[in-house]
Enzyme design. Structure first.
Site, PDB file in Angstrom:
ATOM      1  N   SER A   1      -9.498  -7.049   1.709  1.00  0.00           N
ATOM      2  CA  SER A   1      -8.175  -7.652   1.717  1.00  0.00           C
ATOM      3  C   SER A   1      -7.193  -6.733   2.420  1.00  0.00           C
ATOM      4  CB  SER A   1      -7.700  -7.898   0.281  1.00  0.00           C
ATOM      5  OG  SER A   1      -6.331  -8.202   0.250  1.00  0.00           O
ATOM      6  N   LYS A   2      -6.474  -7.281   3.396  1.00  0.00           N
ATOM      7  CA  LYS A   2      -5.448  -6.507   4.092  1.00  0.00           C
ATOM      8  C   LYS A   2      -4.371  -6.068   3.102  1.00  0.00           C
ATOM      9  CE  LYS A   2      -3.575  -4.936   7.882  1.00  0.00           C
ATOM     10  NZ  LYS A   2      -4.015  -3.671   8.376  1.00  0.00           N
ATOM     11  N   ARG A   3      -4.063  -6.943   2.129  1.00  0.00           N
ATOM     12  CA  ARG A   3      -3.055  -6.596   1.108  1.00  0.00           C
ATOM     13  C   ARG A   3      -3.462  -5.387   0.288  1.00  0.00           C
ATOM     14  NH1 ARG A   3      -2.142 -12.455  -1.286  1.00  0.00           N
ATOM     15  NH2 ARG A   3      -1.563 -13.419   0.670  1.00  0.00           N
TER      16      ARG A   3
ATOM     17  N   GLY B   1      -5.006  -2.913   1.485  1.00  0.00           N
ATOM     18  CA  GLY B   1      -5.081  -1.761   2.379  1.00  0.00           C
ATOM     19  C   GLY B   1      -6.371  -1.636   3.163  1.00  0.00           C
TER      20      GLY B   1
ATOM     21  N   ASP C   1      -6.860  -1.698  13.121  1.00  0.00           N
ATOM     22  CA  ASP C   1      -6.876  -0.439  12.367  1.00  0.00           C
ATOM     23  C   ASP C   1      -8.133   0.358  12.696  1.00  0.00           C
ATOM     24  OD1 ASP C   1      -4.484  -1.113  11.043  1.00  0.00           O
ATOM     25  OD2 ASP C   1      -5.556  -1.999   9.335  1.00  0.00           O
TER      26      ASP C   1
END
Length: 151
Positions: free
Chosen positions: A21-23, A25, A31
């Site tokens: 999940s990008k949320r 991190g 990235d």
């Protein structure tokens, strides 16, 4: 060409089993690029997370992936994302690059002073076999002499 085929792909999870999940991190494609991974190594690795080739092969070029891909070999279960495995595969892709292509990709990672004072192309030939991520380069060239600082 026929109609497009739609398939369900397995989830890619963290090594602990939770969804990426990008949320939370977790790294995006961009990235990973900023972390020194080659785009082709990322694509190669992610393809292997949801699919397995007929042959026991892990290193693929993009053309090789296209040729080897078989929709029937897509995994049904989730696959765990492993940074050590991605690093290994990235190192393999780096070592497979022609020296001039490695140098072109490595150049932005050299400290400016190294590029000004030394033949960076020769340095690239020396370090290519040791690089796992492009972000390794500043550390690998840190031993080069620096001019004395002025007070």
């Amino acid at each position: 060409m026929g109609d497009p085929q739609y398939v369900h792909l397995p989830h890619i999870v963290k090594e602990g089993g939770k969804k990426l999940s990008k949320r939370a991190g977790d790294a995006s494609f961009q990235d990973l690029i900023a972390m020194g991974f080659l785009p082709e190594a990322i694509v190669n690795y992610v393809a292997l997370l949801g699919w397995h080739p007929a042959e026991e092969q892990e290193f693929f070029t993009l053309d090789g992936l296209v040729k080897a891909f078989d929709i029937d070999r897509i995994n049904k279960s989730s696959a765990a994302f492993s940074f050590p495995k991605l690093e290994w595969l990235n190192g393999e892709h780096i070592r497979a690059l022609p020296p001039d292509e490695f140098h072109r990709r490595a150049l932005p990672w050299y400290p400016d002073e190294i590029v000004r004072r030394f033949d960076a192309a020769k340095i690239s030939k020396l370090i290519q076999q040791r690089v796992v991520r492009l972000t390794d380069i500043p550390g690998l060239v840190a031993f080069f002499p620096r001019p004395p600082s002025t007070m």
